[in-house]
Design a protein around this motif. Structure first.
Motif, PDB file in Angstrom:
ATOM      1  N   THR A   1       7.173  11.643   0.975  1.00 48.91           N
ATOM      2  CA  THR A   1       7.913  10.916   1.996  1.00 48.91           C
ATOM      3  C   THR A   1       7.838   9.412   1.787  1.00 48.91           C
ATOM      4  N   TYR A   2       6.667   8.909   1.421  1.00 47.72           N
ATOM      5  CA  TYR A   2       6.440   7.474   1.259  1.00 47.72           C
ATOM      6  C   TYR A   2       6.250   7.131  -0.212  1.00 47.72           C
ATOM      7  N   PRO A   3       6.725   5.956  -0.626  1.00 52.67           N
ATOM      8  CA  PRO A   3       6.541   5.565  -2.030  1.00 52.67           C
ATOM      9  C   PRO A   3       5.069   5.319  -2.352  1.00 52.67           C
ATOM     10  N   ALA A   4       4.721   5.517  -3.592  1.00 50.58           N
ATOM     11  CA  ALA A   4       3.344   5.295  -4.047  1.00 50.58           C
ATOM     12  C   ALA A   4       3.014   3.811  -3.969  1.00 50.58           C
ATOM     13  N   ALA A   5       1.734   3.510  -3.949  1.00 51.04           N
ATOM     14  CA  ALA A   5       1.280   2.120  -3.940  1.00 51.04           C
ATOM     15  C   ALA A   5       1.715   1.444  -5.240  1.00 51.04           C
TER      16      ALA A   5
ATOM     17  N   THR B   1       0.836  -1.198   0.000  1.00 53.28           N
ATOM     18  CA  THR B   1       0.000   0.000   0.000  1.00 53.28           C
ATOM     19  C   THR B   1       0.867   1.242   0.000  1.00 53.28           C
ATOM     20  N   GLY B   2       0.242   2.369  -0.234  1.00 54.91           N
ATOM     21  CA  GLY B   2       0.928   3.649  -0.235  1.00 54.91           C
ATOM     22  C   GLY B   2      -0.075   4.752  -0.005  1.00 54.91           C
ATOM     23  N   PRO B   3       0.383   5.989   0.030  1.00 50.79           N
ATOM     24  CA  PRO B   3      -0.545   7.105   0.231  1.00 50.79           C
ATOM     25  C   PRO B   3      -1.476   7.269  -0.962  1.00 50.79           C
TER      26      PRO B   3
END
Length: 132
Positions: free
Chosen positions: A37-41, A14-16
């Motif tokens: 900040t977070y990688p995509a799904a 999952t991702g944002p």
């Protein structure tokens, strides 16, 4: 097989939620900083087979790989650090049953193609063994 295996392996990745807010949900406040900040799904892929025949001339098929649309679904996971204000994250739009069917179909296609090559080899060998 590689596409189906990749989709199955990443079904839980999952991702944002994207800032554009697809799937009918809003991305929420602070989504752009979370996305950086977070990688995509994981974006799932699909294989389409296109007929290469033209008229009465047989031409076989060609496989093309493209992305699944929509590529994600909103899933509730409030404990994820990248969840939006509603506790939603982007999960890959992968249908496991369909992926396993694709794996089975690829397996049987490979077996059928191997049998055709084997039959061709045996036929060629027997033609070359004909003595005049």
């Amino acid at each position: 097989m590689n596409v189906a295996a990749s989709n199955i392996a990443n079904v839980s990745t999952t991702g944002p939620l994207p800032a554009s807010g697809g799937s009918g949900t809003s991305a929420g406040a602070g989504s752009s900083s979370t996305s950086s900040t977070y990688p995509a799904a994981y974006v799932p892929l699909r294989v389409d087979q296109v007929d290469q025949s033209s008229g009465s001339t047989p031409g076989g098929t060609i496989a093309t790989v493209s992305t699944v649309s929509p590529s994600y679904t909103a899933q509730s996971d409030p404990s994820a650090p990248f969840a939006n204000q509603d506790g939603l994250v982007a999960a890959p739009n992968v249908d496991l049953a369909s992926e396993f069917v694709q794996l089975a179909a690829a397996r049987y296609s490979f077996i059928a193609n191997a049998k055709v090559i084997q039959a061709y080899s045996e036929t060629t060998e027997s033609l070359l063994d004909i003595k005049a």
